[in-house]
Design a protein around this motif. Sequence first.
Motif, PDB file in Angstrom:
ATOM      1  N   LYS A  56      34.298  23.404 -39.001  1.00  0.00           N
ATOM      2  CA  LYS A  56      33.131  22.916 -39.740  1.00  0.00           C
ATOM      3  C   LYS A  56      33.079  21.401 -39.626  1.00  0.00           C
ATOM      4  O   LYS A  56      34.087  20.721 -39.817  1.00  0.00           O
ATOM      5  N   GLU A  97      33.082  23.193 -30.751  1.00  0.00           N
ATOM      6  CA  GLU A  97      33.283  24.543 -31.287  1.00  0.00           C
ATOM      7  C   GLU A  97      33.750  25.494 -30.184  1.00  0.00           C
ATOM      8  O   GLU A  97      34.644  26.311 -30.394  1.00  0.00           O
ATOM      9  N   GLU A  98      33.163  25.372 -29.001  1.00  0.00           N
ATOM     10  CA  GLU A  98      33.559  26.218 -27.874  1.00  0.00           C
ATOM     11  C   GLU A  98      34.995  25.937 -27.447  1.00  0.00           C
ATOM     12  O   GLU A  98      35.789  26.851 -27.235  1.00  0.00           O
ATOM     13  N   THR A 135      28.773  18.947 -31.049  1.00  0.00           N
ATOM     14  CA  THR A 135      29.378  19.901 -31.992  1.00  0.00           C
ATOM     15  C   THR A 135      29.524  21.282 -31.364  1.00  0.00           C
ATOM     16  O   THR A 135      30.556  21.934 -31.543  1.00  0.00           O
ATOM     17  N   SER A 136      28.535  21.730 -30.611  1.00  0.00           N
ATOM     18  CA  SER A 136      28.652  23.056 -29.986  1.00  0.00           C
ATOM     19  C   SER A 136      29.742  23.058 -28.910  1.00  0.00           C
ATOM     20  O   SER A 136      30.466  24.041 -28.753  1.00  0.00           O
ATOM     21  N   CYS A 137      29.874  21.954 -28.185  1.00  0.00           N
ATOM     22  CA  CYS A 137      30.928  21.840 -27.172  1.00  0.00           C
ATOM     23  C   CYS A 137      32.310  21.902 -27.826  1.00  0.00           C
ATOM     24  O   CYS A 137      33.201  22.622 -27.352  1.00  0.00           O
ATOM     25  N   CYS A 195      33.809  16.483 -24.462  1.00  0.00           N
ATOM     26  CA  CYS A 195      32.544  16.809 -25.131  1.00  0.00           C
ATOM     27  C   CYS A 195      31.749  15.543 -25.434  1.00  0.00           C
ATOM     28  O   CYS A 195      30.529  15.497 -25.241  1.00  0.00           O
ATOM     29  N   ARG A 235      37.811  27.334 -29.756  1.00  0.00           N
ATOM     30  CA  ARG A 235      38.154  28.765 -29.676  1.00  0.00           C
ATOM     31  C   ARG A 235      39.450  29.000 -28.909  1.00  0.00           C
ATOM     32  O   ARG A 235      40.130  29.991 -29.123  1.00  0.00           O
ATOM     33  N   GLU A 294      25.103  15.146 -33.501  1.00  0.00           N
ATOM     34  CA  GLU A 294      24.543  15.606 -32.232  1.00  0.00           C
ATOM     35  C   GLU A 294      24.958  17.045 -31.952  1.00  0.00           C
ATOM     36  O   GLU A 294      26.148  17.350 -31.849  1.00  0.00           O
ATOM     37  N   ALA A 295      23.977  17.942 -31.791  1.00  0.00           N
ATOM     38  CA  ALA A 295      24.260  19.368 -31.583  1.00  0.00           C
ATOM     39  C   ALA A 295      25.039  19.625 -30.298  1.00  0.00           C
ATOM     40  O   ALA A 295      25.899  20.517 -30.266  1.00  0.00           O
ATOM     41  N   SER A 296      24.790  18.848 -29.259  1.00  0.00           N
ATOM     42  CA  SER A 296      25.486  19.105 -27.990  1.00  0.00           C
ATOM     43  C   SER A 296      26.996  18.856 -28.116  1.00  0.00           C
ATOM     44  O   SER A 296      27.792  19.594 -27.536  1.00  0.00           O
TER      45      SER A 296
END
Length: 156
Positions: free
Chosen positions: A113, A130-131, A126-128, A82, A134, A122-124
Amino acid sequence: MTTSRTPWTLALCLASLVALPSCKKEATTSPDGDGGNGDAAAGDGGGNGGGGGGSGDVNEEPLTADSFEEAMQAKQGDVADCFAQAKAAKPELAGKLAIDVTVAGDGTVSAIKFTDSSTIKEASITSCIEEKARGWKFGKTSDGNPMTLGYSLNLS
Protein backbone atom coordinates in the motif's frame (compact mmCIF):
# COMPACT_ATOMS: atom_id res chain seq x y z
CA MET A 1 59.80 -10.65 38.28
CA THR A 2 60.13 -12.56 35.06
CA THR A 3 58.85 -15.72 36.66
CA SER A 4 55.60 -14.08 37.84
CA ARG A 5 54.78 -12.88 34.30
CA THR A 6 55.61 -16.17 32.63
CA PRO A 7 52.47 -18.04 33.81
CA TRP A 8 50.23 -15.19 32.56
CA THR A 9 52.03 -14.96 29.24
CA LEU A 10 51.89 -18.71 28.84
CA ALA A 11 48.19 -18.76 29.75
CA LEU A 12 47.44 -15.99 27.23
CA CYS A 13 49.33 -17.79 24.45
CA LEU A 14 47.60 -21.06 25.26
CA ALA A 15 44.16 -19.42 25.27
CA SER A 16 44.91 -17.81 21.90
CA LEU A 17 46.01 -21.12 20.42
CA VAL A 18 42.90 -22.88 21.71
CA ALA A 19 40.54 -20.20 20.41
CA LEU A 20 42.17 -19.73 16.99
CA PRO A 21 41.32 -23.12 15.44
CA SER A 22 37.66 -22.88 16.44
CA CYS A 23 37.35 -19.43 14.86
CA LYS A 24 39.03 -20.60 11.69
CA LYS A 25 36.80 -23.65 11.45
CA GLU A 26 33.60 -21.58 11.63
CA ALA A 27 34.83 -19.15 9.00
CA THR A 28 35.80 -21.80 6.44
CA THR A 29 33.11 -24.43 6.94
CA SER A 30 30.13 -24.12 4.60
CA PRO A 31 26.84 -26.01 4.79
CA ASP A 32 26.60 -28.95 2.37
CA GLY A 33 30.25 -28.39 1.38
CA ASP A 34 29.03 -25.99 -1.33
CA GLY A 35 31.56 -23.14 -1.21
CA GLY A 36 29.98 -19.80 -0.46
CA ASN A 37 26.54 -20.38 -2.01
CA GLY A 38 24.97 -21.95 1.05
CA ASP A 39 26.28 -19.19 3.31
CA ALA A 40 24.72 -16.43 1.21
CA ALA A 41 21.28 -17.99 1.15
CA ALA A 42 21.20 -18.75 4.85
CA GLY A 43 23.09 -15.76 6.14
CA ASP A 44 21.91 -12.60 4.43
CA GLY A 45 18.61 -13.35 2.80
CA GLY A 46 19.99 -13.06 -0.72
CA GLY A 47 20.84 -9.39 -0.47
CA ASN A 48 22.82 -9.45 -3.72
CA GLY A 49 19.98 -10.01 -6.15
CA GLY A 50 17.36 -7.43 -5.28
CA GLY A 51 14.56 -9.98 -5.36
CA GLY A 52 15.31 -11.96 -8.51
CA GLY A 53 16.47 -15.16 -6.83
CA GLY A 54 13.14 -16.76 -5.96
CA SER A 55 13.68 -19.61 -3.52
CA GLY A 56 17.34 -18.64 -3.05
CA ASP A 57 16.13 -15.60 -1.12
CA VAL A 58 14.71 -17.70 1.69
CA ASN A 59 15.98 -16.53 5.03
CA GLU A 60 16.06 -18.83 8.06
CA GLU A 61 15.79 -15.95 10.56
CA PRO A 62 12.31 -14.74 11.49
CA LEU A 63 11.26 -11.41 10.01
CA THR A 64 12.11 -8.39 12.14
CA ALA A 65 12.02 -4.66 11.43
CA ASP A 66 15.81 -4.70 10.99
CA SER A 67 15.86 -7.67 8.60
CA PHE A 68 12.99 -6.09 6.64
CA GLU A 69 14.94 -2.83 6.34
CA GLU A 70 18.03 -4.69 5.08
CA ALA A 71 15.99 -6.70 2.59
CA MET A 72 14.25 -3.57 1.30
CA GLN A 73 17.61 -1.87 0.79
CA ALA A 74 18.61 -4.85 -1.34
CA LYS A 75 15.39 -4.46 -3.35
CA GLN A 76 15.98 -0.78 -4.15
CA GLY A 77 17.16 -1.84 -7.61
CA ASP A 78 13.61 -2.93 -8.40
CA VAL A 79 12.26 0.43 -7.23
CA ALA A 80 14.97 2.28 -9.18
CA ASP A 81 13.99 0.42 -12.36
CA CYS A 82 10.35 1.44 -11.91
CA PHE A 83 11.33 5.02 -11.14
CA ALA A 84 13.59 5.23 -14.21
CA GLN A 85 10.74 4.05 -16.47
CA ALA A 86 8.32 6.58 -14.99
CA LYS A 87 10.90 9.40 -15.11
CA ALA A 88 11.50 8.76 -18.81
CA ALA A 89 7.86 9.70 -19.43
CA LYS A 90 7.82 12.53 -16.85
CA PRO A 91 11.34 13.98 -16.40
CA GLU A 92 10.22 16.29 -13.57
CA LEU A 93 9.11 13.32 -11.45
CA ALA A 94 10.69 13.40 -7.98
CA GLY A 95 9.65 13.10 -4.36
CA LYS A 96 9.01 10.68 -1.54
CA LEU A 97 7.58 7.22 -1.93
CA ALA A 98 6.23 5.65 1.28
CA ILE A 99 4.88 2.11 1.30
CA ASP A 100 3.42 -0.35 3.76
CA VAL A 101 4.38 -3.91 2.88
CA THR A 102 2.36 -6.76 4.34
CA VAL A 103 4.45 -9.92 4.57
CA ALA A 104 2.57 -13.20 4.92
CA GLY A 105 3.67 -15.78 7.47
CA ASP A 106 5.66 -17.64 4.79
CA GLY A 107 7.68 -14.53 3.86
CA THR A 108 5.88 -13.66 0.63
CA VAL A 109 4.37 -10.22 0.02
CA SER A 110 0.60 -10.42 0.44
CA ALA A 111 -0.13 -6.69 0.00
CA ILE A 112 1.56 -3.39 -0.71
CA LYS A 113 0.00 0.00 0.00
CA PHE A 114 1.31 3.42 -0.93
CA THR A 115 0.68 5.67 2.06
CA ASP A 116 -0.67 9.21 2.12
CA SER A 117 2.77 10.55 3.05
CA SER A 118 3.99 9.67 -0.47
CA THR A 119 4.47 12.76 -2.63
CA ILE A 120 4.81 10.63 -5.78
CA LYS A 121 1.34 9.54 -6.88
CA GLU A 122 2.27 8.39 -10.39
CA ALA A 123 0.27 5.28 -11.39
CA SER A 124 3.00 3.92 -13.66
CA ILE A 125 5.54 3.75 -10.82
CA THR A 126 3.11 2.34 -8.25
CA SER A 127 1.83 -0.40 -10.57
CA CYS A 128 5.41 -1.31 -11.53
CA ILE A 129 6.47 -1.58 -7.87
CA GLU A 130 3.37 -3.64 -7.04
CA GLU A 131 4.29 -6.05 -9.84
CA LYS A 132 7.93 -6.34 -8.69
CA ALA A 133 6.82 -6.83 -5.06
CA ARG A 134 4.96 -10.01 -6.00
CA GLY A 135 8.36 -11.69 -6.39
CA TRP A 136 9.93 -10.31 -3.21
CA LYS A 137 10.70 -12.76 -0.43
CA PHE A 138 11.45 -12.00 3.22
CA GLY A 139 12.03 -14.15 6.29
CA LYS A 140 9.03 -15.98 7.70
CA THR A 141 7.20 -14.20 10.49
CA SER A 142 7.95 -15.60 13.93
CA ASP A 143 4.32 -16.50 14.71
CA GLY A 144 3.13 -17.30 11.17
CA ASN A 145 0.81 -14.29 11.09
CA PRO A 146 1.10 -11.48 8.52
CA MET A 147 3.27 -8.51 9.45
CA THR A 148 2.95 -5.01 7.95
CA LEU A 149 6.07 -2.85 7.86
CA GLY A 150 6.64 0.61 6.43
CA TYR A 151 9.43 1.80 4.18
CA SER A 152 10.07 5.12 2.47
CA LEU A 153 12.43 6.35 -0.23
CA ASN A 154 13.35 9.80 -1.50
CA LEU A 155 13.52 9.59 -5.28
CA SER A 156 15.00 12.29 -7.45
